[in-house]
Design an enzyme around this catalytic site. Structure first.
Site, PDB file in Angstrom:
ATOM      1  N   MET A   1      -8.009   2.087   0.393  1.00 18.86           N
ATOM      2  CA  MET A   1      -7.516   1.215   1.459  1.00 18.86           C
ATOM      3  C   MET A   1      -7.535   1.939   2.803  1.00 18.86           C
ATOM      4  SD  MET A   1      -7.235  -1.613   0.039  1.00 18.86           S
ATOM      5  CE  MET A   1      -6.731  -2.426   1.537  1.00 18.86           C
ATOM      6  N   GLU A   2      -7.253   3.231   2.776  1.00 13.09           N
ATOM      7  CA  GLU A   2      -7.288   4.020   4.004  1.00 13.09           C
ATOM      8  C   GLU A   2      -8.710   4.127   4.555  1.00 13.09           C
ATOM      9  OE1 GLU A   2      -3.467   4.796   2.018  1.00 13.09           O
ATOM     10  OE2 GLU A   2      -5.515   4.595   1.302  1.00 13.09           O
TER      11      GLU A   2
ATOM     12  N   CYS B   1       0.860  -1.180   0.000  1.00 15.01           N
ATOM     13  CA  CYS B   1       0.000   0.000   0.000  1.00 15.01           C
ATOM     14  C   CYS B   1       0.901   1.237   0.000  1.00 15.01           C
ATOM     15  CB  CYS B   1      -0.898  -0.023   1.238  1.00 15.01           C
ATOM     16  SG  CYS B   1      -2.149   1.246   1.236  1.00 15.01           S
ATOM     17  N   HIS B   2       0.698   2.113  -0.960  1.00 18.01           N
ATOM     18  CA  HIS B   2       1.535   3.308  -1.076  1.00 18.01           C
ATOM     19  C   HIS B   2       1.303   4.269   0.084  1.00 18.01           C
ATOM     20  CE1 HIS B   2       1.583   1.904  -5.273  1.00 18.01           C
ATOM     21  NE2 HIS B   2       2.752   2.505  -5.342  1.00 18.01           N
TER      22      HIS B   2
ATOM     23  N   ASP C   1     -13.955  -3.950  20.939  1.00 18.20           N
ATOM     24  CA  ASP C   1     -13.099  -4.074  22.123  1.00 18.20           C
ATOM     25  C   ASP C   1     -13.707  -3.361  23.327  1.00 18.20           C
ATOM     26  OD1 ASP C   1     -10.618  -4.737  23.535  1.00 18.20           O
ATOM     27  OD2 ASP C   1     -10.240  -2.573  23.460  1.00 18.20           O
TER      28      ASP C   1
END
Length: 152
Positions: A107-108, A72-73, A122
């Protein structure tokens, strides 16, 4: 040796691409019991309000995506927006990322939505071990050569 073969290619070469404004939106949903959703809405979660914590986690995930996704860049992530909608038995998460770069920020956006859901899980697991993270998906990306918009 042909370095473009599928088995020997590393990071995609974007050196010839032109930087453009690029945005992406992603979505995730955390399903839970009605009692757990009520605790979030009423602010009675023992670990504290999970929404601001999940928001910060989402921003951190977007900014650090290249550290956890091989190939991933690294990008100058210029904006990350995170929206939550707390329903009767779920929290819907939508993230939006923006950059001016040679490659997209989908992707981010996906990392941000995923990590927000994981953070909520969580913080809520002591109330509800039956929660499920569902439907992590790209909703839209704009900029560059190809745009994408999910029909559903």
């Amino acid at each position: 040796m042909d370095l473009k073969s599928a088995t020997e290619t590393g990071m995609w070469d974007v050196s010839d691409k032109t930087p453009t404004v690029r945005t992406a939106r992603a979505y995730a949903i955390l399903r839970m019991s009605p009692e757990t959703a009520l605790a979030v809405r009423e602010g009675t979660v023992p670990k504290g309000d999970p929404l601001p914590v999940a928001r910060v986690a989402a921003v951190m995930a977007a900014k650090n995506t290249p550290s956890i996704i091989p190939y991933c860049h690294p990008l100058p992530v210029e904006s990350v927006k995170v929206r939550f909608s707390v329903g009767d038995d779920a929290i819907e998460i939508e993230t939006e990322t923006k950059t001016s770069a040679k490659t997209g920020v989908e992707m981010e956006a996906l990392a941000a939505a995923s990590v927000a859901a994981l953070t909520l899980y969580d913080m809520l697991k002591q109330l509800d071990m039956g929660m499920t993270i569902e439907s992590v998906r790209l909703v839209e990306k704009k900029g560059g050569k190809s745009d994408y918009q999910r029909n559903t």
